[in-house]
Design a protein around this motif. Structure first.
Motif, PDB file in Angstrom:
ATOM      1  N   MET A  71       0.841  -1.185   0.000  1.00  0.00           N
ATOM      2  CA  MET A  71       0.000   0.000   0.000  1.00  0.00           C
ATOM      3  C   MET A  71       0.883   1.244   0.000  1.00  0.00           C
ATOM      4  SD  MET A  71      -1.251  -2.735   1.777  1.00  0.00           S
ATOM      5  CE  MET A  71      -1.162  -2.502   3.549  1.00  0.00           C
TER       6      MET A  71
ATOM      7  N   HIS B 164     -10.698  -2.726  10.107  1.00  0.00           N
ATOM      8  CA  HIS B 164     -10.570  -3.246   8.749  1.00  0.00           C
ATOM      9  C   HIS B 164     -11.960  -3.511   8.185  1.00  0.00           C
ATOM     10  CE1 HIS B 164     -11.003  -7.176  10.828  1.00  0.00           C
ATOM     11  NE2 HIS B 164     -11.531  -7.558   9.692  1.00  0.00           N
TER      12      HIS B 164
ATOM     13  N   HIS C  52     -13.701  -6.428   6.037  1.00  0.00           N
ATOM     14  CA  HIS C  52     -13.288  -7.782   5.670  1.00  0.00           C
ATOM     15  C   HIS C  52     -13.552  -8.121   4.216  1.00  0.00           C
ATOM     16  CE1 HIS C  52     -17.550  -8.767   6.332  1.00  0.00           C
ATOM     17  NE2 HIS C  52     -17.334  -9.877   5.677  1.00  0.00           N
TER      18      HIS C  52
ATOM     19  N   ASP D 112     -12.427  -3.288  -0.490  1.00  0.00           N
ATOM     20  CA  ASP D 112     -11.305  -2.375  -0.618  1.00  0.00           C
ATOM     21  C   ASP D 112     -11.816  -0.939  -0.443  1.00  0.00           C
ATOM     22  OD1 ASP D 112      -9.886  -4.669  -1.533  1.00  0.00           O
ATOM     23  OD2 ASP D 112     -10.453  -4.236  -3.615  1.00  0.00           O
TER      24      ASP D 112
ATOM     25  N   PHE E 137      -0.711   1.944   8.601  1.00  0.00           N
ATOM     26  CA  PHE E 137      -0.785   0.488   8.670  1.00  0.00           C
ATOM     27  C   PHE E 137       0.113   0.044   9.818  1.00  0.00           C
ATOM     28  CE2 PHE E 137      -1.437   1.820   4.264  1.00  0.00           C
ATOM     29  CZ  PHE E 137      -2.677   1.272   4.019  1.00  0.00           C
ATOM     30  N   LYS E 138       0.068  -1.227  10.140  1.00  0.00           N
ATOM     31  CA  LYS E 138       0.840  -1.716  11.276  1.00  0.00           C
ATOM     32  C   LYS E 138       2.342  -1.563  11.053  1.00  0.00           C
ATOM     33  CE  LYS E 138      -1.977  -2.664  14.551  1.00  0.00           C
ATOM     34  NZ  LYS E 138      -1.902  -1.876  15.814  1.00  0.00           N
TER      35      LYS E 138
ATOM     36  N   VAL F  26      -6.667   0.768   0.251  1.00  0.00           N
ATOM     37  CA  VAL F  26      -6.545  -0.133   1.392  1.00  0.00           C
ATOM     38  C   VAL F  26      -7.271  -1.423   1.021  1.00  0.00           C
ATOM     39  CG1 VAL F  26      -7.021  -0.472   3.839  1.00  0.00           C
ATOM     40  CG2 VAL F  26      -6.551   1.833   2.971  1.00  0.00           C
TER      41      VAL F  26
ATOM     42  N   VAL G 146      -7.248  -5.500   5.529  1.00  0.00           N
ATOM     43  CA  VAL G 146      -6.006  -4.899   6.032  1.00  0.00           C
ATOM     44  C   VAL G 146      -6.329  -3.874   7.128  1.00  0.00           C
ATOM     45  CG1 VAL G 146      -4.016  -3.470   5.444  1.00  0.00           C
ATOM     46  CG2 VAL G 146      -4.747  -5.310   3.898  1.00  0.00           C
TER      47      VAL G 146
ATOM     48  N   HIS H 278      -6.057  -0.778   9.418  1.00  0.00           N
ATOM     49  CA  HIS H 278      -5.538   0.561   9.130  1.00  0.00           C
ATOM     50  C   HIS H 278      -6.212   1.600  10.022  1.00  0.00           C
ATOM     51  CE1 HIS H 278      -9.186   0.240   6.673  1.00  0.00           C
ATOM     52  NE2 HIS H 278      -9.231   1.552   6.635  1.00  0.00           N
TER      53      HIS H 278
END
Lengths: 120, 120
Positions: free
Chosen positions: A1, B43, B45, B48, B62-63, B77, B81, B83
């Motif tokens: 991303m 997120h 599931h 997008d 993001f992580k 995204v 994912v 976020h």
């Protein structure tokens, strides 16, 4: 991303009416298009098209009216609706539509029908 | 089929993190969002999310990395994912995503979860 910078992407090409895919989401693609002149009349029988003007002035012509768009203006052309796009001077357009859609829809045009899924 | 003027639409509201639907195409919606501060981690599931910054500076965290976006910058995204979105000062954002998507995804947040399909 990662970020996609639209100004940088627009600077990479100069051809008109040749959509460039810069992002995809949920089966749709975000395409950049430079336009000038008049595109052929056509329709997309099973896909809506959303246009957003990034720069310049752009027209979407229908059989009974014309929508004139400037920077930051949006129009949606519903599936099945005959239309023609046009611009007197070069304009930069974003288009959001289903992946793989042919730009000329139901029409095959030697000059204007463009390859699909061209990424930039 | 009429023009939607984004500048006019943004001028109609001032609340933050409350998406406003301005157009729809192919089961997706184009939403305007004013943002400031930090949104909850979450997120989606099965959807997008495509963000395009219209004005200001916006972060998608993001992580393992942070994407910083200015005017004309896009990020997608992907579904699933984790976020968090954030902005130190007010920014104006466009979001393309499936119709009816809850802004906080898998999280219910008394402050941030917003009604879906609010048109403007």
């Amino acid at each position: 991303m990662e970020a996609v910078r639209l100004e940088e992407k627009f600077a990479l090409f100069s051809d008109h009416w040749r959509p460039k895919v810069v992002a995809a989401a949920n089966g749709q693609e975000l395409k950049l298009i430079k336009v000038r002149g008049e595109f052929p009349w056509h329709h997309h029988h099973d896909a809506d098209e959303l246009f957003l003007v990034w720069k310049g002035t752009f027209r979407v012509e229908f059989k009974d009216h014309i929508v004139t768009l400037g920077r930051g203006d949006v129009v949606v052309v519903p599936a099945g609706v005959l239309h023609r796009t046009a611009a007197d001077e070069e304009a930069e357009i974003l288009c959001f539509e289903p992946k793989g859609l042919l730009n000329t829809g139901n029409v095959t045009d030697a000059e204007f029908s463009a390859p699909t899924d061209v990424k930039i």
